[in-house]
Write a protein that holds these residues in place. Structure first.
Motif, PDB file in Angstrom:
ATOM      1  N   MET A  27      -7.662 -34.492  51.457  1.00  0.00           N
ATOM      2  CA  MET A  27      -7.136 -35.114  52.680  1.00  0.00           C
ATOM      3  C   MET A  27      -6.342 -34.058  53.455  1.00  0.00           C
ATOM      4  O   MET A  27      -6.412 -33.964  54.669  1.00  0.00           O
ATOM      5  CB  MET A  27      -6.229 -36.303  52.354  1.00  0.00           C
ATOM      6  N   ALA A  28      -5.603 -33.235  52.684  1.00  0.00           N
ATOM      7  CA  ALA A  28      -4.795 -32.190  53.309  1.00  0.00           C
ATOM      8  C   ALA A  28      -5.685 -31.109  53.929  1.00  0.00           C
ATOM      9  O   ALA A  28      -5.445 -30.652  55.042  1.00  0.00           O
ATOM     10  CB  ALA A  28      -3.854 -31.578  52.268  1.00  0.00           C
ATOM     11  N   ARG A  29      -6.730 -30.718  53.205  1.00  0.00           N
ATOM     12  CA  ARG A  29      -7.586 -29.635  53.710  1.00  0.00           C
ATOM     13  C   ARG A  29      -8.357 -30.063  54.953  1.00  0.00           C
ATOM     14  O   ARG A  29      -8.589 -29.277  55.864  1.00  0.00           O
ATOM     15  CB  ARG A  29      -8.584 -29.170  52.647  1.00  0.00           C
ATOM     16  N   TYR A  30      -8.794 -31.322  54.981  1.00  0.00           N
ATOM     17  CA  TYR A  30      -9.568 -31.792  56.133  1.00  0.00           C
ATOM     18  C   TYR A  30      -8.666 -32.352  57.238  1.00  0.00           C
ATOM     19  O   TYR A  30      -9.147 -32.687  58.302  1.00  0.00           O
ATOM     20  CB  TYR A  30     -10.566 -32.869  55.704  1.00  0.00           C
ATOM     21  N   GLY A  31      -7.396 -32.495  56.938  1.00  0.00           N
ATOM     22  CA  GLY A  31      -6.463 -32.998  57.940  1.00  0.00           C
ATOM     23  C   GLY A  31      -6.720 -34.436  58.351  1.00  0.00           C
ATOM     24  O   GLY A  31      -6.499 -34.807  59.506  1.00  0.00           O
ATOM     25  N   VAL A  32      -7.206 -35.263  57.410  1.00  0.00           N
ATOM     26  CA  VAL A  32      -7.461 -36.651  57.795  1.00  0.00           C
ATOM     27  C   VAL A  32      -6.186 -37.489  57.614  1.00  0.00           C
ATOM     28  O   VAL A  32      -5.262 -37.100  56.891  1.00  0.00           O
ATOM     29  CB  VAL A  32      -8.626 -37.292  57.001  1.00  0.00           C
ATOM     30  N   LEU A 130       1.083 -34.188  54.545  1.00  0.00           N
ATOM     31  CA  LEU A 130       0.925 -35.291  53.595  1.00  0.00           C
ATOM     32  C   LEU A 130       1.892 -35.124  52.425  1.00  0.00           C
ATOM     33  O   LEU A 130       2.034 -34.035  51.879  1.00  0.00           O
ATOM     34  CB  LEU A 130      -0.528 -35.298  53.089  1.00  0.00           C
ATOM     35  N   ASP A 131       2.541 -36.206  52.052  1.00  0.00           N
ATOM     36  CA  ASP A 131       3.454 -36.140  50.909  1.00  0.00           C
ATOM     37  C   ASP A 131       3.320 -37.442  50.115  1.00  0.00           C
ATOM     38  O   ASP A 131       2.991 -38.481  50.688  1.00  0.00           O
ATOM     39  CB  ASP A 131       4.894 -35.981  51.405  1.00  0.00           C
ATOM     40  N   VAL A 132       3.566 -37.354  48.833  1.00  0.00           N
ATOM     41  CA  VAL A 132       3.461 -38.562  48.016  1.00  0.00           C
ATOM     42  C   VAL A 132       4.633 -39.487  48.346  1.00  0.00           C
ATOM     43  O   VAL A 132       5.783 -39.055  48.380  1.00  0.00           O
ATOM     44  CB  VAL A 132       3.492 -38.217  46.518  1.00  0.00           C
ATOM     45  N   ASP A 365     -13.011 -35.905  38.869  1.00  0.00           N
ATOM     46  CA  ASP A 365     -13.360 -37.138  39.604  1.00  0.00           C
ATOM     47  C   ASP A 365     -12.717 -37.115  40.989  1.00  0.00           C
ATOM     48  O   ASP A 365     -13.376 -37.355  42.004  1.00  0.00           O
ATOM     49  CB  ASP A 365     -12.816 -38.385  38.891  1.00  0.00           C
ATOM     50  N   GLY A 366     -11.418 -36.857  41.002  1.00  0.00           N
ATOM     51  CA  GLY A 366     -10.677 -36.865  42.271  1.00  0.00           C
ATOM     52  C   GLY A 366     -11.217 -35.813  43.225  1.00  0.00           C
ATOM     53  O   GLY A 366     -11.306 -36.026  44.434  1.00  0.00           O
ATOM     54  N   PHE A 367     -11.602 -34.680  42.654  1.00  0.00           N
ATOM     55  CA  PHE A 367     -12.144 -33.581  43.458  1.00  0.00           C
ATOM     56  C   PHE A 367     -13.491 -33.987  44.058  1.00  0.00           C
ATOM     57  O   PHE A 367     -13.799 -33.653  45.198  1.00  0.00           O
ATOM     58  CB  PHE A 367     -12.322 -32.360  42.544  1.00  0.00           C
ATOM     59  N   ASN A 368     -14.279 -34.710  43.289  1.00  0.00           N
ATOM     60  CA  ASN A 368     -15.606 -35.118  43.755  1.00  0.00           C
ATOM     61  C   ASN A 368     -15.499 -36.175  44.851  1.00  0.00           C
ATOM     62  O   ASN A 368     -16.143 -36.080  45.896  1.00  0.00           O
ATOM     63  CB  ASN A 368     -16.420 -35.652  42.566  1.00  0.00           C
ATOM     64  N   VAL A 369     -14.668 -37.182  44.624  1.00  0.00           N
ATOM     65  CA  VAL A 369     -14.626 -38.283  45.598  1.00  0.00           C
ATOM     66  C   VAL A 369     -13.836 -37.870  46.846  1.00  0.00           C
ATOM     67  O   VAL A 369     -14.150 -38.287  47.960  1.00  0.00           O
ATOM     68  CB  VAL A 369     -14.035 -39.573  44.973  1.00  0.00           C
ATOM     69  N   GLY A 370     -12.842 -37.006  46.659  1.00  0.00           N
ATOM     70  CA  GLY A 370     -11.923 -36.678  47.753  1.00  0.00           C
ATOM     71  C   GLY A 370     -12.612 -36.034  48.949  1.00  0.00           C
ATOM     72  O   GLY A 370     -12.436 -36.471  50.088  1.00  0.00           O
ATOM     73  N   TRP A 371     -13.413 -35.009  48.701  1.00  0.00           N
ATOM     74  CA  TRP A 371     -14.001 -34.303  49.859  1.00  0.00           C
ATOM     75  C   TRP A 371     -14.998 -35.191  50.573  1.00  0.00           C
ATOM     76  O   TRP A 371     -15.122 -35.153  51.801  1.00  0.00           O
ATOM     77  CB  TRP A 371     -14.620 -32.968  49.441  1.00  0.00           C
ATOM     78  N   LYS A 372     -15.682 -36.036  49.795  1.00  0.00           N
ATOM     79  CA  LYS A 372     -16.705 -36.879  50.411  1.00  0.00           C
ATOM     80  C   LYS A 372     -16.059 -37.911  51.338  1.00  0.00           C
ATOM     81  O   LYS A 372     -16.484 -38.094  52.475  1.00  0.00           O
ATOM     82  CB  LYS A 372     -17.540 -37.561  49.324  1.00  0.00           C
ATOM     83  N   VAL A 373     -15.018 -38.570  50.828  1.00  0.00           N
ATOM     84  CA  VAL A 373     -14.342 -39.585  51.644  1.00  0.00           C
ATOM     85  C   VAL A 373     -13.705 -38.924  52.875  1.00  0.00           C
ATOM     86  O   VAL A 373     -13.839 -39.410  54.006  1.00  0.00           O
ATOM     87  CB  VAL A 373     -13.285 -40.344  50.809  1.00  0.00           C
ATOM     88  N   ALA A 374     -13.047 -37.783  52.661  1.00  0.00           N
ATOM     89  CA  ALA A 374     -12.364 -37.128  53.786  1.00  0.00           C
ATOM     90  C   ALA A 374     -13.365 -36.683  54.851  1.00  0.00           C
ATOM     91  O   ALA A 374     -13.140 -36.870  56.050  1.00  0.00           O
ATOM     92  CB  ALA A 374     -11.554 -35.935  53.275  1.00  0.00           C
ATOM     93  N   LEU A 375     -14.473 -36.120  54.433  1.00  0.00           N
ATOM     94  CA  LEU A 375     -15.444 -35.624  55.409  1.00  0.00           C
ATOM     95  C   LEU A 375     -16.168 -36.781  56.107  1.00  0.00           C
ATOM     96  O   LEU A 375     -16.566 -36.664  57.262  1.00  0.00           O
ATOM     97  CB  LEU A 375     -16.440 -34.676  54.721  1.00  0.00           C
ATOM     98  N   ALA A 376     -16.307 -37.908  55.391  1.00  0.00           N
ATOM     99  CA  ALA A 376     -16.891 -39.093  56.028  1.00  0.00           C
ATOM    100  C   ALA A 376     -15.930 -39.647  57.078  1.00  0.00           C
ATOM    101  O   ALA A 376     -16.329 -39.998  58.190  1.00  0.00           O
ATOM    102  CB  ALA A 376     -17.213 -40.160  54.980  1.00  0.00           C
ATOM    103  N   VAL A 377     -14.646 -39.680  56.735  1.00  0.00           N
ATOM    104  CA  VAL A 377     -13.638 -40.157  57.680  1.00  0.00           C
ATOM    105  C   VAL A 377     -13.574 -39.237  58.905  1.00  0.00           C
ATOM    106  O   VAL A 377     -13.433 -39.691  60.040  1.00  0.00           O
ATOM    107  CB  VAL A 377     -12.252 -40.227  56.995  1.00  0.00           C
ATOM    108  N   ALA A 378     -13.722 -37.955  58.661  1.00  0.00           N
ATOM    109  CA  ALA A 378     -13.714 -36.999  59.774  1.00  0.00           C
ATOM    110  C   ALA A 378     -14.916 -37.216  60.689  1.00  0.00           C
ATOM    111  O   ALA A 378     -14.964 -36.704  61.798  1.00  0.00           O
ATOM    112  CB  ALA A 378     -13.713 -35.569  59.227  1.00  0.00           C
TER     113      ALA A 378
END
Ligand code: FAD
Length: 659
Positions: A27-32, A130-132, A365-378
């Motif tokens: 999310m941080a890398r894609y800025g979503v 982004l922060d927790v 798992d988090g690495f796999n789902v994260g980029w896909k969701v972020a790039l889809a949102v973008a």
């Protein structure tokens, strides 16, 4: 009185453990627009998971912080099996190597989960705001299925409770942080900063996507009524992290020690610590409710270690953490709801921690789902690609459980004949699962993201570049400055797909011509006239193109020049000058014996003819072709990425922005 507010976000991540933080990294890398919440009031500081497989370190290298792990962590290269010898005294039965020099520059490394969380958190902060949000509990979930096919809709409604000073934060009942006194300074800062509202607040969040990274008792999973298969095993274990005072010779080596009193696992850790996994009690299967945690104390665990290590001595003065757990072998029946809500990490799979895989698998798992969701949102990734999260990760969760069903009994079955053959039994099981466990093979099946060769045979021109697998790490040489680097770091996880132009030997005039032809295509000067670099929607605010190009040639370093390569392979930035980091060379160099000029051989690529490879944002190979296979390349990318409308197609020169 409680304040209530309402807001919208594109992605909501519930849980900031290892899997949630990896998803948040993207999310941080894609800025979503994303939020990540956790009911705990702090991150983890000591204890918990501690084993990192080499593949995870490779991913950390692509994220830019593996050096921090290596600086602080403890490396293990072999495991030792101790059993009673002929006289009944413990003897070392075997050394089992747990490294493979040809597979990775990294080794099994131990560092506590809290430090790993620290490094991911720092990386997230480096790339975004982004922060927790801590002391925040997700409490109710509504999901409107009718909206599932509209990517711009907000089908998810989550009510969260932001705990204030008026309510005591939840802490893990099993989490016994005995000694936080030697925390590192950057973690202290994290502990000190937290501020809470005076009064507890309630907020309603509408989200496009939800990623449930909320651990073994996953709240998200329960909200969705997703069933879990499996059960608790009948063994209760204690874990204790101490600085041991002992004359056991392998106290600083991974060891499995078995005698009539039971089996312990000895795991050397960072900063003089050693972890012991200790069987403390056997209860009836299914009797988990009756198991009374309060009967287990550090003193009891200590006495068990003493009994099993005897006649070697064992004592300690400093204990940083201990816990008691009952192994559950469970797998969720599904890891997504309509590809709008996802489960990752322990929320999908739980098993015994003795394989050192829980945190690794969860992060992957988090690495796999994260980029896909972020790039889809973008808006750049076609939403249907999200199906590949479940198709790629769920079979691995099943394999994980299968491994555990074979591995866990090695620590509980104490029949004498098993003791005698312990080393060979363990080596057999470890050998059977090692490619999977270490991450050398991930077995991602064919999909829009993974274009396998027909009949699953390898591609003749790049035999060891297998779609669905990782790029075998090799050391290559930067053409401009001659410095060397592992491909794991060169292939940065910055969010882009990467076309690897394995240019072959450009001293050969025919080959040079092939590269010219390829670069005309990349520049949009041939065929359809549309550059693949300008063809797809940008990653808003980050990159003009979701595709980066990296060239690795196989000519001798001294015999070709940086400017022998066409400009599009090392574009000129008006401020930063030529992209010196885009041209690399597979040639041996005297000062670095790992950089031995054998990358092409290891990848099974012809040194003259080269090949073309697409690496996905998560560093797995998606597509492999010959340098001339540009139409197939375009077809592959068209299946994944959203095209610009024709009037938007911009000049290809302007194809990347660096932050
Ligand atoms: P977790 O690390 O469990 O993170 C889930 C997060 O979600 C937690 O921070 C939790 O607070 C948060 N959360 C849950 N529900 C909500 C909600 N409703 N709202 C907001 N936040 C929520 N593995 C080993 O290999 N070795 C070990 O010795 C070991 N010991 C462990 C001890 C404990 C106490 C725990 C909890 C786990 C341990 N594990 C161990 C397992 C290992 O830590 C996990 O495999 C790994 O942490 C999984 O990562 P995760 O991000 O999927 O889940």
């Amino acid at each position: 009185e409680h304040k209530s507010t309402q807001s919208e976000t594109d992605v909501l991540i519930v849980g900031a453990g290892p899997s949630g933080l990896m998803a948040a990294y993207w999310m941080a890398r894609y800025g979503v627009k994303a939020r990540i919440i956790d009911k705990r009031d702090t991150k983890v500081f000591v204890g918990h998971a501690d084993g990192l497989r080499a593949r995870t370190l490779e991913l950390f290298d692509s994220m830019g912080f593996q050096h921090r792990v290596l600086h602080e962590g403890s490396i293990s290269t072999e495991a030792n099996i101790w059993v009673p010898g002929p006289q009944g005294k413990l003897i070392r039965q075997a050394h089992i190597d747990i490294y493979k020099v040809d597979e990775s520059p990294f080794y099994n490394t131990r560092l506590n989960q809290g430090r790993i969380e620290r490094f991911i958190l720092d990386s997230i902060r480096e790339h975004s705001d982004l922060d927790v949000e801590r002391s925040v509990v997700a409490e109710s979930l509504e999901y409107d299925e009718k909206l599932s096919n509209d990517p711009d809709s907000y089908p998810i409604t989550v009510k969260i409770r932001v705990l204030g000073e008026d309510i005591e934060a939840e802490s893990e009942a099993t989490d016994n942080e005995v000694n936080c006194g030697n925390l590192l300074s950057d973690d202290w800062a994290d502990l000190a900063q937290r501020e809470k509202p005076q009064k507890t607040q309630v907020e309603t969040i509408k989200a496009k996507y939800l990623i449930g990274c909320d651990g073994a008792h996953s709240w998200t999973r329960k909200q969705l009524n997703i069933s879990v298969e499996g059960s608790n095993t009948d063994h209760i274990w204690g874990v204790i992290d101490v600085i041991p005072l002992s004359d056991f010779p392998d106290i600083r080596r991974v060891s499995v020690v078995t005698n009539a009193a039971g089996t312990i696992l000895v795991i050397p850790r960072e900063r003089e610590l050693v972890r012991f996994y200790v069987p403390v009690q056997t209860c009836e299967v299914g009797a988990s409710d009756r198991f009374d945690r309060s009967t287990i104390t550090p003193e009891l665990i200590w006495a068990r270690v003493q009994a099993i290590l005897s006649p070697f001595t064992f004592d300690f003065k400093e204990c940083s953490w201990w816990t008691v757990y009952q192994v559950g072998q469970r797998i969720a029946s599904q890891s997504t709801k309509d590809n709008r809500i996802f489960l990752a990490g322990d929320a999908v799979h739980t098993h015994s921690p003795k394989m050192g895989l829980g945190m690794n698998m969860s992060m992957q798992d988090g690495f796999n789902v994260g980029w896909k969701v972020a790039l889809a949102v973008a808006g750049t990734l076609k939403p249907e690609v999200l199906e590949t999260y479940a198709s790629e990760r769920h079979p691995l969760a099943e394999m994980l459980l299968e491994f555990d069903r074979h591995w866990a009994p090695m620590f509980t079955d104490r029949k004498p004949e098993v003791v005698g053959t312990k080393a060979s039994d363990m080596a057999l099981i470890a050998g059977k699962f090692e490619d999977f466990a270490d991450g050398w093979k991930v077995f991602y099946p064919p999909s829009s993201l993974v274009q396998k060769a027909e009949d699953n045979v390898e591609f003749a021109f790049a035999r060891h570049m297998i779609p669905g697998e990782r790029v075998l790490p090799v050391k290559i040489r930067n053409h401009a400055d001659g410095g060397t680097a592992w491909t794991t770091g060169v292939l940065e996880s910055d969010g882009r797909f990467r076309i690897l132009v394995l240019a072959g030997d450009i001293r050969n005039p025919m080959q040079k011509q092939r590269i010219e032809t390829l670069t005309q295509f990349l520049a949009g000067q041939s065929g359809s006239g549309i550059s693949p670099l300008g063809r797809y929607l940008e990653i808003p605010g980050r990159f003009k193109s979701p595709i980066d190009v990296l060239t690795i040639h196989a000519s001798p370093w001294k015999e070709v020049e940086f400017f022998d390569f066409p400009e599009i392979l090392h574009p000129l930035d008006p401020v930063k000058g030529w992209a010196y980091d885009k041209i690399w060379c597979d040639d041996a160099c005297m000062f670095d014996r790992y950089c031995d000029g054998t990358a092409y051989e290891k990848w099974g690529v012809d040194r003259v003819l080269g090949a073309l490879v697409v690496v996905r944002p998560d560093q797995y190979i998606g597509w492999v072709g010959e340098l001339g296979d540009v139409e197939e390349l375009t077809r592959y990318l068209d299946g994944i990425l959203v095209k610009k409308s024709t009037d938007e197609v911009g000049p290809s020169r302007e194809y990347h922005i660096r932050k």
